[in-house]
Design a protein around this motif. Structure first.
Motif, PDB file in Angstrom:
ATOM      1  N   ARG A 184      -4.256  -0.128   1.031  1.00  0.00           N
ATOM      2  CA  ARG A 184      -4.732  -1.508   0.963  1.00  0.00           C
ATOM      3  C   ARG A 184      -6.032  -1.733   1.739  1.00  0.00           C
TER       4      ARG A 184
ATOM      5  N   ARG B  67      -5.197  -4.299  -3.900  1.00  0.00           N
ATOM      6  CA  ARG B  67      -4.060  -4.619  -3.040  1.00  0.00           C
ATOM      7  C   ARG B  67      -4.605  -4.894  -1.640  1.00  0.00           C
TER       8      ARG B  67
ATOM      9  N   ASN C  91      -3.543 -15.790  -3.714  1.00  0.00           N
ATOM     10  CA  ASN C  91      -2.864 -15.031  -4.771  1.00  0.00           C
ATOM     11  C   ASN C  91      -2.844 -15.793  -6.090  1.00  0.00           C
TER      12      ASN C  91
ATOM     13  N   SER D 248      -4.525 -14.292  -9.631  1.00  0.00           N
ATOM     14  CA  SER D 248      -3.340 -13.815 -10.338  1.00  0.00           C
ATOM     15  C   SER D 248      -3.668 -13.446 -11.777  1.00  0.00           C
TER      16      SER D 248
ATOM     17  N   GLU E 266      -4.331  -9.027  -5.029  1.00  0.00           N
ATOM     18  CA  GLU E 266      -3.047  -9.546  -4.566  1.00  0.00           C
ATOM     19  C   GLU E 266      -2.828  -9.174  -3.113  1.00  0.00           C
ATOM     20  N   ILE E 267      -2.553 -10.179  -2.304  1.00  0.00           N
ATOM     21  CA  ILE E 267      -2.068  -9.934  -0.950  1.00  0.00           C
ATOM     22  C   ILE E 267      -0.563  -9.741  -1.041  1.00  0.00           C
ATOM     23  N   ASP E 268      -0.113  -8.528  -0.808  1.00  0.00           N
ATOM     24  CA  ASP E 268       1.326  -8.279  -0.855  1.00  0.00           C
ATOM     25  C   ASP E 268       1.887  -7.806   0.483  1.00  0.00           C
ATOM     26  N   VAL E 269       1.003  -7.687   1.479  1.00  0.00           N
ATOM     27  CA  VAL E 269       1.403  -7.262   2.818  1.00  0.00           C
ATOM     28  C   VAL E 269       0.785  -8.201   3.847  1.00  0.00           C
TER      29      VAL E 269
ATOM     30  N   ASN F 110       8.342 -12.966  -0.600  1.00  0.00           N
ATOM     31  CA  ASN F 110       7.909 -11.921  -1.518  1.00  0.00           C
ATOM     32  C   ASN F 110       6.822 -11.031  -0.920  1.00  0.00           C
ATOM     33  N   LEU F 111       6.485 -11.253   0.343  1.00  0.00           N
ATOM     34  CA  LEU F 111       5.501 -10.417   1.025  1.00  0.00           C
ATOM     35  C   LEU F 111       6.210  -9.412   1.930  1.00  0.00           C
ATOM     36  N   THR F 112       5.627  -8.224   2.037  1.00  0.00           N
ATOM     37  CA  THR F 112       6.105  -7.239   3.004  1.00  0.00           C
ATOM     38  C   THR F 112       5.405  -7.512   4.333  1.00  0.00           C
ATOM     39  N   THR F 113       6.191  -7.709   5.380  1.00  0.00           N
ATOM     40  CA  THR F 113       5.630  -8.068   6.683  1.00  0.00           C
ATOM     41  C   THR F 113       5.790  -6.931   7.673  1.00  0.00           C
TER      42      THR F 113
END
Length: 309
Positions: free
Chosen positions: A56, A85, A105, A109, A117-120, A141-144
């Protein structure tokens, strides 16, 4: 010579270790690139034959507007390639940051001209109550990743992370010699994560494959200090994961000799220990990635190391 021509041909075991290993943090010291320059580099690395090692692009939440205004033209749109990402670095109000992330996002999208996409999300937490409060404020829905201090009760902090289903983060260096934790502390962190079933990432000071004395920054005349190598950290994590004794993992974390390593399709051999390619794939579900302000330095030095080991 193009980035594709510089790519290294790796045995399968090394590819298993490298897959998605490096989160690009070019905005941060010691590189401290401008937004435009860092985004250009990330786009270049994504298009290189070494892109398998790239994960990322790390950007502070309070610089998302800067990313959009200065570099949105670099973000690809369909059907050119996959979305960028991003990992958002959060400080301060987690609820406000969550709203900014969701808005970003939405703008990038499916159906947008540029896809990202910010997923973390990554943020610091000093105690169990902060971990719980921040987790409640962030989208599910985010990985932290929670970066925790290494001077406190690591097991208590990691247990609090486990209770939220989040992941842990350790700072393994910096731009001053005192920023590097003792090897035993890193091992304590990894052991606590393994025992609690918490995946982790590392950040800072891991530009080089193997432990050694290196310049702390890119400035002329920069002081030098002993820095960990990313191979040391991830091989030590792998050894712990497959049941090796603590002293063996500690020795791997302190290894400095490239001749101690051999990379084959079936396994990586370190001294008298073997880690199979299958084991390495499994381990990478535990030891996720490391943040680096350079992408080429870790990759190019690895190519040199594999030629001499």
């Amino acid at each position: 010579m193009t980035a594709r021509q510089r790519a290294i041909e790796n045995p399968a075991s090394l590819d298993a270790l490298l897959e998605g290993l490096i989160d690009y943090a070019g905005l941060f010291p010691p590189a401290s690139e401008s937004m435009r320059a860092a985004a250009e580099r990330y786009a270049e690395y994504l298009d290189s034959a070494d892109s398998r090692a790239l994960a990322r692009f790390i950007v502070p939440v309070n610089r998302l507007g800067e990313l959009e205004s200065l570099a949105s033209d670099l973000i690809p749109g369909p059907p050119q390639s996959k979305p960028w990402r991003l990992a958002a670095l959060v400080s301060g109000d987690a609820s406000a940051a969550a709203r900014e992330i969701l808005d970003f996002n939405q703008r990038y999208s499916v159906g947008s001209r540029a896809r990202a996409e910010i997923d973390v999300v990554e943020m610091k937490a000093n105690d169990a109550s902060e971990i719980s409060a921040h987790h409640r404020a962030l989208p599910r829905n985010l990985t932290t990743y929670f970066e925790i201090p290494t001077g406190g009760d690591l097991r208590q902090l990691v247990a609090a992370i486990a209770a939220t289903g989040a992941r842990a983060k350790i700072r393994t260096g910096g731009v001053t010699a005192d920023a590097f934790p003792a090897a035993e502390v890193i091992l304590d962190f990894m052991t606590a994560c393994m025992d609690a079933g918490v995946p982790f990432k590392a950040t800072a000071g891991l530009h080089h494959p193997l432990r050694g004395e290196y310049r702390l920054t890119y400035a002329p005349g920069s002081p030098r200090a002993t820095m960990y190598g990313y191979l040391n950290v991830f091989l030590a994590a792998a050894l712990l994961r497959v049941g090796a004794p603590r002293d063996v993992a500690l020795a791997a974390l302190l290894e400095t000799d490239p001749r101690s390593l051999d990379f084959g399709d079936d396994c990586i051999t370190w001294r008298d220990r073997k880690l199979t390619t299958r084991q390495l794939h499994s381990v990478r579900e535990f030891a996720i990635s490391f943040g680096s302000c350079s992408f080429r330095e870790p990759i190019d030095e690895l190519a040199q190391l594999t030629r001499t080991s």
